[in-house]
Motif scaffolding. Structure first.
Motif, PDB file in Angstrom:
ATOM      1  N   HIS A  90       0.823  -1.209   0.000  1.00 43.97           N
ATOM      2  CA  HIS A  90       0.000   0.000   0.000  1.00 43.97           C
ATOM      3  C   HIS A  90       0.848   1.245   0.000  1.00 43.97           C
ATOM      4  O   HIS A  90       0.559   2.196  -0.701  1.00 43.97           O
ATOM      5  CB  HIS A  90      -0.933  -0.009   1.233  1.00 43.97           C
ATOM      6  N   ASP A  91       1.871   1.215   0.841  1.00 42.40           N
ATOM      7  CA  ASP A  91       2.687   2.424   0.976  1.00 42.40           C
ATOM      8  C   ASP A  91       4.163   2.020   1.047  1.00 42.40           C
ATOM      9  O   ASP A  91       4.740   1.969   2.126  1.00 42.40           O
ATOM     10  CB  ASP A  91       2.267   3.170   2.254  1.00 42.40           C
ATOM     11  N   PRO A  92       4.763   1.688  -0.093  1.00 40.73           N
ATOM     12  CA  PRO A  92       6.153   1.232  -0.045  1.00 40.73           C
ATOM     13  C   PRO A  92       7.108   2.399   0.195  1.00 40.73           C
ATOM     14  O   PRO A  92       6.876   3.508  -0.298  1.00 40.73           O
ATOM     15  CB  PRO A  92       6.376   0.632  -1.432  1.00 40.73           C
ATOM     16  N   ILE A  93       8.155   2.162   0.974  1.00 39.05           N
ATOM     17  CA  ILE A  93       9.170   3.206   1.192  1.00 39.05           C
ATOM     18  C   ILE A  93      10.359   2.960   0.282  1.00 39.05           C
ATOM     19  O   ILE A  93      11.054   3.880  -0.124  1.00 39.05           O
ATOM     20  CB  ILE A  93       9.594   3.258   2.682  1.00 39.05           C
ATOM     21  N   LEU A  94      10.567   1.690  -0.056  1.00 43.71           N
ATOM     22  CA  LEU A  94      11.717   1.329  -0.886  1.00 43.71           C
ATOM     23  C   LEU A  94      11.231   0.362  -1.965  1.00 43.71           C
ATOM     24  O   LEU A  94      10.557  -0.618  -1.658  1.00 43.71           O
ATOM     25  CB  LEU A  94      12.774   0.655  -0.011  1.00 43.71           C
ATOM     26  N   ILE A  95      11.541   0.659  -3.218  1.00 41.54           N
ATOM     27  CA  ILE A  95      11.147  -0.217  -4.316  1.00 41.54           C
ATOM     28  C   ILE A  95      12.382  -0.557  -5.134  1.00 41.54           C
ATOM     29  O   ILE A  95      13.118   0.352  -5.542  1.00 41.54           O
ATOM     30  CB  ILE A  95      10.112   0.476  -5.240  1.00 41.54           C
ATOM     31  N   ALA A  96      12.624  -1.862  -5.336  1.00 43.23           N
ATOM     32  CA  ALA A  96      13.783  -2.275  -6.142  1.00 43.23           C
ATOM     33  C   ALA A  96      13.297  -3.036  -7.365  1.00 43.23           C
ATOM     34  O   ALA A  96      12.357  -3.824  -7.280  1.00 43.23           O
ATOM     35  CB  ALA A  96      14.706  -3.151  -5.309  1.00 43.23           C
ATOM     36  N   ASP A  97      13.950  -2.804  -8.497  1.00 43.39           N
ATOM     37  CA  ASP A  97      13.554  -3.440  -9.751  1.00 43.39           C
ATOM     38  C   ASP A  97      14.773  -3.973 -10.485  1.00 43.39           C
ATOM     39  O   ASP A  97      15.697  -3.211 -10.792  1.00 43.39           O
ATOM     40  CB  ASP A  97      12.866  -2.407 -10.666  1.00 43.39           C
ATOM     41  N   GLY A  98      14.752  -5.278 -10.780  1.00 41.48           N
ATOM     42  CA  GLY A  98      15.796  -5.874 -11.626  1.00 41.48           C
ATOM     43  C   GLY A  98      17.201  -5.681 -11.111  1.00 41.48           C
ATOM     44  O   GLY A  98      18.131  -5.496 -11.886  1.00 41.48           O
ATOM     45  N   VAL A  99      17.393  -5.721  -9.794  1.00 40.32           N
ATOM     46  CA  VAL A  99      18.726  -5.517  -9.232  1.00 40.32           C
ATOM     47  C   VAL A  99      19.515  -6.823  -9.308  1.00 40.32           C
ATOM     48  O   VAL A  99      19.110  -7.843  -8.756  1.00 40.32           O
ATOM     49  CB  VAL A  99      18.647  -5.032  -7.765  1.00 40.32           C
ATOM     50  N   LYS A 100      20.623  -6.780 -10.042  1.00 46.16           N
ATOM     51  CA  LYS A 100      21.405  -7.993 -10.258  1.00 46.16           C
ATOM     52  C   LYS A 100      22.872  -7.710  -9.982  1.00 46.16           C
ATOM     53  O   LYS A 100      23.395  -6.667 -10.356  1.00 46.16           O
ATOM     54  CB  LYS A 100      21.220  -8.442 -11.719  1.00 46.16           C
ATOM     55  N   ARG A 101      23.527  -8.630  -9.279  1.00 42.51           N
ATOM     56  CA  ARG A 101      24.947  -8.459  -9.004  1.00 42.51           C
ATOM     57  C   ARG A 101      25.629  -9.815  -9.148  1.00 42.51           C
ATOM     58  O   ARG A 101      25.205 -10.801  -8.542  1.00 42.51           O
ATOM     59  CB  ARG A 101      25.151  -7.943  -7.577  1.00 42.51           C
ATOM     60  N   THR A 102      26.648  -9.873  -9.982  1.00 42.72           N
ATOM     61  CA  THR A 102      27.395 -11.119 -10.129  1.00 42.72           C
ATOM     62  C   THR A 102      28.835 -10.909  -9.681  1.00 42.72           C
ATOM     63  O   THR A 102      29.394  -9.824  -9.827  1.00 42.72           O
ATOM     64  CB  THR A 102      27.398 -11.591 -11.591  1.00 42.72           C
ATOM     65  N   PHE A 103      29.393 -11.962  -9.110  1.00 46.26           N
ATOM     66  CA  PHE A 103      30.823 -11.975  -8.769  1.00 46.26           C
ATOM     67  C   PHE A 103      31.462 -13.030  -9.649  1.00 46.26           C
ATOM     68  O   PHE A 103      31.196 -14.220  -9.470  1.00 46.26           O
ATOM     69  CB  PHE A 103      31.048 -12.358  -7.312  1.00 46.26           C
ATOM     70  N   GLY A 104      32.285 -12.612 -10.586  1.00 46.32           N
ATOM     71  CA  GLY A 104      32.836 -13.599 -11.506  1.00 46.32           C
ATOM     72  C   GLY A 104      31.667 -14.224 -12.249  1.00 46.32           C
ATOM     73  O   GLY A 104      30.859 -13.535 -12.857  1.00 46.32           O
ATOM     74  N   GLY A 105      31.513 -15.532 -12.177  1.00 47.85           N
ATOM     75  CA  GLY A 105      30.403 -16.170 -12.863  1.00 47.85           C
ATOM     76  C   GLY A 105      29.213 -16.409 -11.951  1.00 47.85           C
ATOM     77  O   GLY A 105      28.176 -16.899 -12.373  1.00 47.85           O
TER      78      GLY A 105
END
Lengths: 404, 304, 327
Positions: free
Chosen positions: B29-44
């Motif tokens: 209803h009332d988001p304070i934080l919205i994340a979209d498509g967050v991707k992090r790779t280390f090496g493979g």
């Protein structure tokens, strides 16, 4: 060489004389400036039409004789041993001082030929740097220590060959053998006496680094204390470069040095990749606590790394003494920053990165003399180091996660 | 609103946070934080790959998952301490991608660390004062004229004392932070975070390494944050604690959000059970270090 | 026989010599870098070199007045700090160490090469650049003083100037370190991520610290060369190491430590060198030559650095309480 009065007049006043004959490719050179200094006495003269010179001095002793390279014809320089050398009398009242002239930055040599020659020298230099750099990198990887005293481990190898080979007159192979043995022993001893107790005490890596700086200073001046400030040559160091491969002129020492470097580097690679101890070493490098938890004797591995690192540094020092050529008390310190640059370029703590970094630094230093004056040849390599850190801080082979 | 006044038995849960059925990436209803498509790779290795997630405002949200699920990496990404390969996220409607960590903190999103980062050779009071925002005296030139910052500094000290008293650390205010116990350091870190009046507090394993005697007090402090109108997002392993104080639970496994919901229903989600039981617990020693242990593996293989 | 009076006299001179002041100031700069901020600057010799040449070159080649020379030296130092800091301050601490020592060596080599001889004087350096400043010497000509401290008016001028600068720098550092700015700086030394998480621009603070400590180094360089000529070989990495020895001796995170450290260091070194040199002369150490006696001091400095770091990490003036918590 008769005293025909053609030399400087002051030489008549004195009993003792230094003499020489300045020639290039068999042709005498006239008007080359020679100066002499020492024991509170100074004099200078020029060579005559036959290329001869003579300077009289008031007393026996050691003097510094300098050939003024600016008075040499274009493209000719003092090839070996430098334009200033120390000279002293033997049993007679006359002593000869000869300078070996060679083509320095001869314009007559084509750019490509020069390039090929420098590239070869650079690879040779890079390989000997790699010997020192891999040791430094392994020590850094396993203990976190940036070992500034590595420079003195390099010098140590060359000094020991000088001691046993030249001063004690042992055969060269035996002198090199004992020098390597003593280098390894020094590595063992340093770890046992200093580094292991400090690790036990839990001293931080920055403190350790400062300790290594103190150690470096103390060792370096201890060398100077015992060996003096002058440069000496190892047996065979001044062999002529009479082997020619295409445009490249080299001596058998160059070839041997290169061969030794390659064989030893391959052996180190085999050690790290295929032997149990080598794998344990890499495991400790990767993650010491994990390795320790898996039953690896971390202290034992570190001890082996110190022995190996010191051995490689000693070997590198011997090769460096032939490459420069010359042995002096601060010869290791002269290339320490290049070794650090190589290790950093390759990626701190990765042994194979150190090899790649060394080759880049070595080749770059030698090639840069095509454009830079030779007294600035280290500048290029250090500038490259700074630039690489700007764009690829983890080094060429390093992992990104390793930066803090 | 002191911790003593908080009922210890049953914290008041906030409900009705989401829109529609609870599922990974569900709208709030009332988001304070919205994340979209967050991707992090280390090496493979993919450490984090979050398609969509929303953190509800004014509630306590727990981020749980087995070791190596990417919770701490996700924390680091959200707070600017690590850079993702791709992805966008926003805090209070303001985009946070490419915003450096210190600016994220200034916007009111304050985090703590799994391994406590108390400033060991600073006094407890200096630790606290460092937490305050917009200090005049932190400018190099203005710092030279004490009259410019004295008054503000005194006000900050007063506020710090008040918070320290609440955390029962006021007696220690002149001691080095290094002399505190592990649990006290956790408390100090949380207290320090409050100095900047944050809107969202992100706690990375607030209970790890804390003496059981302090656990209850830490829990109360977290509940207090909510009572004071702050939003809390925390990473935790202790399921009892999660059940006890969290209003909403987000479950991560292998870098992805696998389940969301209120604490009681989410624990029964087959995806969660699967994530926990299916996870191999032998990679406990380092979450992002997996790429670094090849030599060790080779060595172990040799021995078999 | 050994002339103890001369040995003690020479040692006493070192207590207040401009060189002692220069090393104290350079060490104070390192205290800001290393002691307070945790930056490993191993290129302090480079900052000092820029001070020396940044002052001497415009004075000699462009005929600038002393204040313009001073500004040019300080400006050169700021630019140097920015060049060093921009690539490395985001990286782990040891990268800064390697880059700073490399950059300082690059500077020394550039100022040594024959290529720029007309400007830099190459290996022979530059001299007689002090004229512009000496016009303002308020001390009447002659040699005077008391006890062992008898100098000519030129030395008195440089000496007083040097210690005034050191005092001002110490005052500035003291003001900074008790301010909120100093709190942030010390926080960064302890854990920069924590400070970052509290909304401070750590990168900017580290840069400010690098510039400020570098400026102290630059001023130290000017003070150091005032009574002598500028020669590039002064500015070898060993110079930086000596300054570190002084800093560690005095106490890394203290304000008076670098000053006391420099005084103790130079007095002891002078006493020791004087004694060994005269003892060799008197034949007490038949196995040692005068030259070797000179090298002994560096061996001693090296050993002292090791011993201080291991057994007295807080230095002479450091806080003993901290010791219990040092990793």
């Amino acid at each position: 060489m008769a005293e025909d009065g053609s030399t400087a007049s002051e030489s008549e006043e004195y009993e003792y004389h230094f003499r020489g004959n300045v020639q290039y490719n068999g042709e005498p050179l006239e008007g080359v400036g020679i100066s002499l200094e020492g024991n509170g006495f100074e004099a200078e003269t020029e060579t005559d039409a036959d290329g001869r010179w003579e300077i009289g001095v008031p007393e026996k002793g050691t003097y510094e004789v300098t050939l003024d390279e600016d008075t040499l014809p274009e493209g000719v320089v003092v090839a070996e041993g430098g334009a200033t050398r120390e000279a002293e009398f033997g049993l007679t009242k006359n002593a000869s001082v000869n300078f070996f002239l060679g083509e320095g930055t001869r314009v007559t040599v084509s750019f490509f030929d020069q390039f090929a020659q420098r590239l070869f020298n650079g690879i040779n230099f890079g390989l000997l740097l790699a010997l020192a750099a891999i040791g430094l990198s392994l020590i850094f990887g396993t203990t976190g220590l940036s070992n500034f005293a590595h420079a003195e481990l390099i010098t140590f190898g060359a000094l020991m060959v000088l001691t046993f080979g030249s001063n004690l007159g042992w055969p060269l192979w035996a002198a090199i053998g004992i020098a390597l043995l003593l280098s390894a022993a020094l590595g063992w001893g340093l770890d046992a006496a200093i580094w292991k107790p400090l690790r036990r005490k839990g001293v931080g890596v920055i403190q350790l680094m400062i300790v290594s700086i103190g150690l470096s200073l103390a060792l370096r001046y201890t060398y100077q204390f015992f060996y003096g400030g002058s440069t000496s040559q190892l047996p065979g160091a001044t062999l002529p470069s009479d082997i020619r491969i295409g445009p490249i002129a080299l001596s058998w020492v160059d070839l041997l040095s290169m061969g030794v470097s390659i064989v030893v580097l391959l052996a180190v690679a085999f050690f790290l990749l295929r032997t149990r101890i080598g794998k344990a070493t890499r495991a400790v490098s990767d993650n010491a606590s994990l390795a320790s938890a898996s039953g690896i004797d971390v202290d034992g591995v570190i001890r082996i790394v110190w022995v190996l690192g010191a051995l490689l540094a000693g070997l590198s020092g011997i090769l460096w003494a032939y490459f420069r050529p010359g042995v002096s008390w601060d010869m290791g310190f002269q290339i320490l920053l290049l070794v650090f640059a190589a290790v950093t370029l390759g990626g701190l703590g990765t042994a194979f990165g150190a090899l790649v970094g060394s080759l880049i630094v070595g080749v770059f230093v030698e090639l840069s003399t095509l454009w830079l004056p030779s007294d600035m040849k280290y500048v290029g390599a250090l500038v490259i180091l700074i630039l690489v850190l700007l764009f690829r801080p983890q080094g060429i082979l390093g992992r990104r996660e390793r930066i803090g | 609103m002191s911790s003593d006044a908080t009922p210890r038995s049953k914290p008041v849960k906030t409900t009705g946070l989401h829109v529609g059925d609870a599922a990974p990436g569900v709208k709030k209803h009332d988001p304070i934080l919205i994340a979209d498509g967050v991707k992090r790779t280390f090496g493979g290795l993919t450490a984090v790959d979050v398609e969509h997630v929303e953190i509800p405002r004014g509630a306590i949200t727990a981020l749980i998952g087995p070791n190596g699920a990417g919770k701490t990496t996700f924390f680091n990404l959200l707070t600017g301490f690590d850079k993702p390969d791709t992805g966008t996220w926003s805090f209070d409607g303001r985009a946070l991608a490419h915003v450096p960590a210190y600016r994220v903190a200034r916007m009111g999103l304050i985090r703590t660390f799994q391994l406590t980062k108390s400033l060991a050779l600073l006094s407890v009071m200096d630790n606290m004062k460092l937490g305050a925002k917009d200090q005049v005296g932190e400018n190099l030139f203005r710092s030279l004229i004490p009259s410019l910052w004295r008054k503000q500094d005194a006000a900050i000290e007063e506020k710090a004392l008040e918070i320290l008293a609440r955390f029962k650390l006021d007696a220690k205010k002149d001691d080095y932070a290094a002399s505190l116990s592990g649990g006290q350091r956790k408390l100090l870190e949380m207290a320090r975070a409050l100095m900047s009046d944050p809107t969202l507090v992100m706690l990375d394993e607030p209970m790890a390494g804390v003496n059981p005697a302090l656990t209850q007090s830490l829990l109360d402090h977290i509940l207090n944050l909510k009572a004071q109108g702050m939003t809390v997002l925390f990473v935790e392993h202790d399921m009892h604690m999660v059940r006890h104080i969290a209003d909403w639970v987000i479950v991560m496994a292998e870098g992805k959000v696998v389940a969301e919901g209120d604490p009681h229903t989410v624990m029964e989600d087959p995806a969660v059970i699967d994530a926990y039981l299916g996870a191999h617990h032998d990679t406990d020693l380092g979450s992002t270090d997996t790429g670094h242990v090849e030599a060790l593996k080779e060595l172990l293989d040799d021995e078999q | 026989m050994i002339d103890w009076g001369a040995i003690f006299g020479n040692a006493a001179v070192e207590l207040i010599s401009p060189t002692t002041a220069a090393y104290a100031l350079a060490a104070l700069g390192l205290a800001i870098h290393f002691g307070f901020t945790g930056l490993l600057n191993f290129g302090q010799a480079g900052f000092m070199l820029l001070g020396a040449y940044g002052y001497a070159i415009p004075a000699l080649k462009l005929g600038w007045p002393w204040w313009a020379c001073l500004l040019s030296a300080l400006l050169a130092s700021v630019v140097f700090a920015l060049i060093l800091g921009i690539p490395t301050l985001r990286l782990r601490a040891d990268y800064l160490a390697i880059v700073t020592i490399a950059a300082a060596e690059v500077l020394r080599l550039v100022f040594t090469t024959n290529e720029f001889q007309p400007v830099t004087g190459s290996a022979n350096g530059l001299s007689e650049f002090q004229a512009g400043l000496l016009e303002f010497n308020p001390f009447p000509p002659g040699r005077y003083g008391f006890g062992p401290w008898v100098f000519d008016n030129r030395v008195w001028f440089f000496l007083v100037l040097a210690w005034v600068v050191v005092a001002l720098a110490a005052l500035l550092t003291w003001l900074l370190m008790r301010s909120p700015w100093g709190r942030v700086i010390k926080g960064i030394r302890e854990d920069e991520d924590a400070v970052r998480s509290l909304g401070k621009n750590v990168y900017s603070y580290k840069m400010q610290s690098l510039i400020l400590g570098g400026l102290f180094g630059t001023l130290a360089g000017i003070i150091f060369v005032m009574p002598r000529a500028v020669v590039p070989s002064y500015f070898q990495p060993t110079l930086t190491f000596m300054v570190y020895a002084i800093l560690l001796l005095g106490g890394a995170a203290t304000i008076l430590g670098p000053i006391v450290g420099s005084m103790v260091f130079w007095v002891l070194l002078s006493f020791f060198s004087g004694f060994i040199s005269r003892a060799v002369e008197a034949g007490w150490f038949p196995f040692m030559t005068q030259v070797q006696a000179g090298q002994l001091r560096f061996i001693l400095v090296g050993i002292a650095i090791m011993l201080i770091v291991i057994f007295m990490p807080q230095g002479l003036l450091g806080n003993r309480k901290e010791l219990a918590f040092v990793k």
